[in-house]
Write a protein that holds these residues in place. Sequence first.
Motif, PDB file in Angstrom:
ATOM      1  N   VAL A  31       0.853  -1.196   0.000  1.00  0.00           N
ATOM      2  CA  VAL A  31       0.000   0.000   0.000  1.00  0.00           C
ATOM      3  C   VAL A  31       0.884   1.241   0.000  1.00  0.00           C
ATOM      4  O   VAL A  31       1.778   1.374   0.835  1.00  0.00           O
ATOM      5  CB  VAL A  31      -0.943   0.007   1.230  1.00  0.00           C
ATOM      6  CG1 VAL A  31      -1.780   1.268   1.261  1.00  0.00           C
ATOM      7  CG2 VAL A  31      -1.822  -1.227   1.219  1.00  0.00           C
ATOM      8  N   GLY A  32       0.635   2.144  -0.931  1.00  0.00           N
ATOM      9  CA  GLY A  32       1.447   3.348  -1.055  1.00  0.00           C
ATOM     10  C   GLY A  32       2.825   3.002  -1.601  1.00  0.00           C
ATOM     11  O   GLY A  32       3.846   3.363  -1.018  1.00  0.00           O
ATOM     12  N   SER A  33       2.856   2.313  -2.707  1.00  0.00           N
ATOM     13  CA  SER A  33       4.106   1.762  -3.252  1.00  0.00           C
ATOM     14  C   SER A  33       5.154   2.797  -3.602  1.00  0.00           C
ATOM     15  O   SER A  33       6.343   2.511  -3.521  1.00  0.00           O
ATOM     16  CB  SER A  33       3.807   0.941  -4.508  1.00  0.00           C
ATOM     17  OG  SER A  33       3.083  -0.189  -4.158  1.00  0.00           O
ATOM     18  N   GLY A  34       4.724   3.971  -4.010  1.00  0.00           N
ATOM     19  CA  GLY A  34       5.707   4.993  -4.394  1.00  0.00           C
ATOM     20  C   GLY A  34       6.583   4.502  -5.529  1.00  0.00           C
ATOM     21  O   GLY A  34       6.101   4.160  -6.589  1.00  0.00           O
ATOM     22  N   ALA A  35       7.877   4.414  -5.292  1.00  0.00           N
ATOM     23  CA  ALA A  35       8.818   3.960  -6.315  1.00  0.00           C
ATOM     24  C   ALA A  35       8.943   2.436  -6.350  1.00  0.00           C
ATOM     25  O   ALA A  35       9.738   1.898  -7.102  1.00  0.00           O
ATOM     26  CB  ALA A  35      10.182   4.590  -6.076  1.00  0.00           C
ATOM     27  N   GLY A  36       8.156   1.738  -5.528  1.00  0.00           N
ATOM     28  CA  GLY A  36       8.128   0.287  -5.593  1.00  0.00           C
ATOM     29  C   GLY A  36       8.895  -0.444  -4.516  1.00  0.00           C
ATOM     30  O   GLY A  36       9.087  -1.651  -4.612  1.00  0.00           O
ATOM     31  N   LEU A  53       1.023  -3.779  -6.249  1.00  0.00           N
ATOM     32  CA  LEU A  53       1.592  -2.480  -5.869  1.00  0.00           C
ATOM     33  C   LEU A  53       0.480  -1.436  -6.005  1.00  0.00           C
ATOM     34  O   LEU A  53       0.029  -1.137  -7.108  1.00  0.00           O
ATOM     35  CB  LEU A  53       2.771  -2.148  -6.784  1.00  0.00           C
ATOM     36  CG  LEU A  53       3.840  -3.246  -6.880  1.00  0.00           C
ATOM     37  CD1 LEU A  53       4.756  -3.001  -8.057  1.00  0.00           C
ATOM     38  CD2 LEU A  53       4.614  -3.347  -5.593  1.00  0.00           C
ATOM     39  N   LEU A  54       0.043  -0.899  -4.897  1.00  0.00           N
ATOM     40  CA  LEU A  54      -1.084   0.034  -4.856  1.00  0.00           C
ATOM     41  C   LEU A  54      -0.578   1.447  -4.634  1.00  0.00           C
ATOM     42  O   LEU A  54       0.205   1.693  -3.712  1.00  0.00           O
ATOM     43  CB  LEU A  54      -2.032  -0.366  -3.712  1.00  0.00           C
ATOM     44  CG  LEU A  54      -3.188   0.566  -3.403  1.00  0.00           C
ATOM     45  CD1 LEU A  54      -4.236   0.469  -4.499  1.00  0.00           C
ATOM     46  CD2 LEU A  54      -3.796   0.219  -2.063  1.00  0.00           C
ATOM     47  N   ASP A  55      -1.038   2.363  -5.481  1.00  0.00           N
ATOM     48  CA  ASP A  55      -0.679   3.767  -5.291  1.00  0.00           C
ATOM     49  C   ASP A  55      -1.801   4.646  -5.826  1.00  0.00           C
ATOM     50  O   ASP A  55      -2.560   4.240  -6.715  1.00  0.00           O
ATOM     51  CB  ASP A  55       0.632   4.118  -5.993  1.00  0.00           C
ATOM     52  CG  ASP A  55       1.297   5.318  -5.333  1.00  0.00           C
ATOM     53  OD1 ASP A  55       2.196   5.108  -4.501  1.00  0.00           O
ATOM     54  OD2 ASP A  55       0.888   6.458  -5.621  1.00  0.00           O
ATOM     55  N   THR A  78       0.003  -3.692 -10.804  1.00  0.00           N
ATOM     56  CA  THR A  78      -0.247  -2.407 -10.162  1.00  0.00           C
ATOM     57  C   THR A  78      -1.740  -2.157 -10.054  1.00  0.00           C
ATOM     58  O   THR A  78      -2.535  -2.677 -10.838  1.00  0.00           O
ATOM     59  CB  THR A  78       0.412  -1.247 -10.940  1.00  0.00           C
ATOM     60  OG1 THR A  78      -0.121  -1.207 -12.263  1.00  0.00           O
ATOM     61  CG2 THR A  78       1.915  -1.411 -10.981  1.00  0.00           C
ATOM     62  N   LEU A  79      -2.074  -1.350  -9.094  1.00  0.00           N
ATOM     63  CA  LEU A  79      -3.456  -0.943  -8.888  1.00  0.00           C
ATOM     64  C   LEU A  79      -3.454   0.542  -8.571  1.00  0.00           C
ATOM     65  O   LEU A  79      -2.855   0.967  -7.579  1.00  0.00           O
ATOM     66  CB  LEU A  79      -4.078  -1.746  -7.742  1.00  0.00           C
ATOM     67  CG  LEU A  79      -5.534  -1.497  -7.410  1.00  0.00           C
ATOM     68  CD1 LEU A  79      -6.422  -1.770  -8.638  1.00  0.00           C
ATOM     69  CD2 LEU A  79      -5.957  -2.362  -6.256  1.00  0.00           C
TER      70      LEU A  79
END
Length: 86
Positions: A31-36, A53-55, A78-79
Amino acid sequence: ATTTATTTTATTATATAMQQPPRRKVRILDVGSGAGFPGMAIAIARPEWEVTLLDTLQKRTAFLDEAAAECGARNARTLWSRAEDA
């Protein structure tokens, strides 16, 4: 007698293994992946796991899609959403 005991033990072990429930696939949500990080690193290190990967920013999820393709992390997806809405 030794052969019979070995065969019986192997048969018992096989029967026990077949009674075990199948292992569940591990699924991770970053949650809140940013740059991964750490999600992308986990996806690369554990290709048998499903990593999402949620952002909230589409720009970040687009970057993560490209990064996953470059790294060959086919288990990463990604989501683009808020955690509250996902």
